[in-house]
Design a protein around this motif. Structure first.
Motif, PDB file in Angstrom:
ATOM      1  N   SER A   1      21.517 -33.980  36.462  1.00 17.07           N
ATOM      2  CA  SER A   1      21.322 -33.070  37.146  1.00 17.07           C
ATOM      3  C   SER A   1      20.560 -33.693  38.670  1.00 17.07           C
ATOM      4  O   SER A   1      21.147 -33.007  39.487  1.00 17.07           O
ATOM      5  CB  SER A   1      20.705 -31.756  36.012  1.00 17.07           C
TER       6      SER A   1
ATOM      7  N   THR B   1      25.696 -26.403  40.148  1.00 10.65           N
ATOM      8  CA  THR B   1      25.562 -24.934  39.590  1.00 10.65           C
ATOM      9  C   THR B   1      25.850 -24.496  38.226  1.00 10.65           C
ATOM     10  O   THR B   1      25.820 -24.450  36.803  1.00 10.65           O
ATOM     11  CB  THR B   1      25.851 -23.607  40.044  1.00 10.65           C
ATOM     12  N   ALA B   2      27.095 -25.973  38.159  1.00  8.49           N
ATOM     13  CA  ALA B   2      27.688 -25.101  36.701  1.00  8.49           C
ATOM     14  C   ALA B   2      27.571 -26.510  35.612  1.00  8.49           C
ATOM     15  O   ALA B   2      27.364 -25.672  34.373  1.00  8.49           O
ATOM     16  CB  ALA B   2      29.579 -25.806  37.532  1.00  8.49           C
TER      17      ALA B   2
ATOM     18  N   GLU C   1      24.436 -26.772  35.686  1.00  8.87           N
ATOM     19  CA  GLU C   1      23.061 -26.323  34.575  1.00  8.87           C
ATOM     20  C   GLU C   1      23.202 -25.157  33.539  1.00  8.87           C
ATOM     21  O   GLU C   1      22.987 -25.408  32.714  1.00  8.87           O
ATOM     22  CB  GLU C   1      22.516 -25.916  35.651  1.00  8.87           C
ATOM     23  N   LYS C   2      24.620 -24.632  33.970  1.00  8.88           N
ATOM     24  CA  LYS C   2      24.777 -23.854  33.349  1.00  8.88           C
ATOM     25  C   LYS C   2      25.613 -24.021  32.049  1.00  8.88           C
ATOM     26  O   LYS C   2      25.304 -23.504  30.736  1.00  8.88           O
ATOM     27  CB  LYS C   2      25.637 -22.410  34.130  1.00  8.88           C
TER      28      LYS C   2
ATOM     29  N   GLU D   1      22.752 -24.845  29.971  1.00  4.14           N
ATOM     30  CA  GLU D   1      21.616 -24.095  29.620  1.00  4.14           C
ATOM     31  C   GLU D   1      22.632 -23.293  28.667  1.00  4.14           C
ATOM     32  O   GLU D   1      22.076 -22.898  26.889  1.00  4.14           O
ATOM     33  CB  GLU D   1      21.776 -22.656  30.218  1.00  4.14           C
ATOM     34  N   ALA D   2      24.254 -23.377  28.140  1.00 11.54           N
ATOM     35  CA  ALA D   2      24.840 -22.976  27.396  1.00 11.54           C
ATOM     36  C   ALA D   2      25.271 -23.224  26.337  1.00 11.54           C
ATOM     37  O   ALA D   2      25.081 -22.493  24.860  1.00 11.54           O
ATOM     38  CB  ALA D   2      25.718 -22.279  27.860  1.00 11.54           C
TER      39      ALA D   2
ATOM     40  N   SER E   1      20.238 -23.901  24.607  1.00 13.15           N
ATOM     41  CA  SER E   1      20.468 -22.723  23.889  1.00 13.15           C
ATOM     42  C   SER E   1      20.133 -23.202  22.199  1.00 13.15           C
ATOM     43  O   SER E   1      19.874 -22.479  21.341  1.00 13.15           O
ATOM     44  CB  SER E   1      21.873 -22.275  23.621  1.00 13.15           C
TER      45      SER E   1
ATOM     46  N   ILE F   1      32.317 -20.648  32.277  1.00 12.19           N
ATOM     47  CA  ILE F   1      31.491 -20.753  33.732  1.00 12.19           C
ATOM     48  C   ILE F   1      32.525 -21.513  35.237  1.00 12.19           C
ATOM     49  O   ILE F   1      31.619 -20.576  35.951  1.00 12.19           O
ATOM     50  CB  ILE F   1      30.348 -21.898  33.502  1.00 12.19           C
TER      51      ILE F   1
ATOM     52  N   GLN G   1      32.332 -18.889  39.095  1.00 14.13           N
ATOM     53  CA  GLN G   1      31.582 -19.871  40.422  1.00 14.13           C
ATOM     54  C   GLN G   1      32.930 -19.529  41.214  1.00 14.13           C
ATOM     55  O   GLN G   1      32.185 -20.152  42.612  1.00 14.13           O
ATOM     56  CB  GLN G   1      31.637 -21.576  39.689  1.00 14.13           C
TER      57      GLN G   1
END
Length: 357
Positions: free
Chosen positions: A247, A265-266, A268-269, A272-273, A277, A328, A332
């Motif tokens: 990252s 951003t992709a 990081e998402k 996160e997912a 999670s 994701i 974008q």
């Protein structure tokens, strides 16, 4: 590369030493760039390795421009093959690029399924890669002298080794169960790519903010997340540190190349997912990605699993991974021309030379 082929630079010549060395340096520089870009963009190469018979550049200083002085230097290089010159790192990178070219030609072919590749071919390519890694240490100067010659650092060459390892085993990853040594090898190599890129940035040494660096880091990050979706037991402080390093490197590249912020951003998402999670859902200890460097080495023989027999857990978990990834990416709104529009702006490959963005 077309100009090189038209000029016959890919064939042996009997020209004077100075001209011969200049032709070799030019051709193999173009070879490295063409092979790297072709693999990254999924395009075929202009010339196959079996059509090239020109030798590598000699391990002598490229500042020599006198014929007699060069002949003397060539004689000295033949008697002292492990000497360190400003061409040494380039020669080593050419060698590993040739191995990666073999890997690409053998594994990433479209006329045969991946399951048709014989295990002994994978083992032979792995042995070549390991041999290169073992030999390169003869040319690496002590840490106190690494700054004297750009790109002749242990970290930079280790990145090439781990990238080569990923290139070799990545197509087989979906068919490997978590207990397979090669599954763990892919995970380790991906983590090392991210950690070593981050370390080069911290030292401000040989760090590239180009499309090739972006691609290598992003793919390494995807490998780690994919492995986590297959086997959540891999989560530990080493894994979280490797994810954080990925990252960080993507953030650094995005700061210098705004078009790549959607890639950051992709990723990081996706983290996160998946990682965040699942760690939260299972009450697994999570400390915001600490940053240790995994230092364990892997030694072993490749163990290949036939691609036709996927473990059922891999099918379900990988399907979930690609569903999340596709969602994701769709969100974008990537411009299909972003790589072309931003490529020249990302060619700040050598900060030590002061090349402007």
């Amino acid at each position: 590369m077309r100009h090189c082929l038209n000029g016959g630079l890919h064939r042996r010549s009997h020209l004077p030493a100075l001209v011969d060395q200049q032709r070799k340096r030019l051709f193999w520089t173009v070879y490295m760039l063409e092979r790297s870009v072709a693999r990254t963009l999924g395009r075929p190469c202009c010339v196959t390795d079996r059509e090239i018979d020109v030798g590598l550049p000699a391990n002598v200083s490229d500042e020599i421009e006198d014929e007699e002085e060069l002949v003397e230097a060539l004689d000295q290089a033949s008697r002292n093959p492990f000497q360190i010159t400003n061409l040494s790192p380039a020669i080593h990178i050419i060698q590993v690029q040739r191995i990666e070219s073999k890997i690409h030609h053998t594994i990433y072919r479209v006329d045969k399924p991946i399951s048709a590749i014989k295990p002994h071919k994978i083992a032979r390519l792995r042995a070549e890669l390991d041999h290169w890694n073992n030999q390169v240490w003869n040319y690496i100067p002590p840490a106190s002298e690494e700054d004297q010659i750009p790109y002749n650092t242990a970290d930079y060459h280790l990145i090439q080794y781990h990238k080569g390892t990923l290139l070799l085993f990545l197509p087989f990853l979906p068919s490997l169960p978590p207990e397979d040594p090669d599954f763990r090898l892919c995970l380790f190599a991906a983590g090392q790519v991210c950690q070593l890129y981050k370390r080069l940035h911290d030292k401000q040494q040989c760090i590239s903010y180009s499309l090739l660096a972006l691609h290598a880091t992003f793919v390494a990050g995807l490998v780690m997340i994919y492995c986590f979706t297959i086997d959540k037991s891999i989560f530990n402080h080493h894994f979280s540190g490797d994810i954080r390093a990925c990252s960080t490197v993507l953030y650094i590249i995005a700061e210098r190349w705004p078009a790549t912020r959607k890639v950051k951003t992709a990723f990081e998402k996706l983290v996160e997912a998946t990682v965040e999670s699942d760690c939260g859902a299972t009450s697994r200890p999570y400390s915001g990605f600490p940053q240790p460097l995994a230092s364990a080495a892997y030694h072993g023989t490749p163990s290949m699993v036939d691609g036709s027999s996927y473990p059922s857990s891999n099918v379900n978990a990988s399907g979930k991974f690609w569903d999340i990834f596709g969602t994701i990416l769709d969100g974008q709104n990537f411009d299909p021309n972003w790589t072309q529009d931003g490529f020249l702006n990302a060619m700040n490959a050598s900060p030590e030379y002061g090349w402007p963005l």
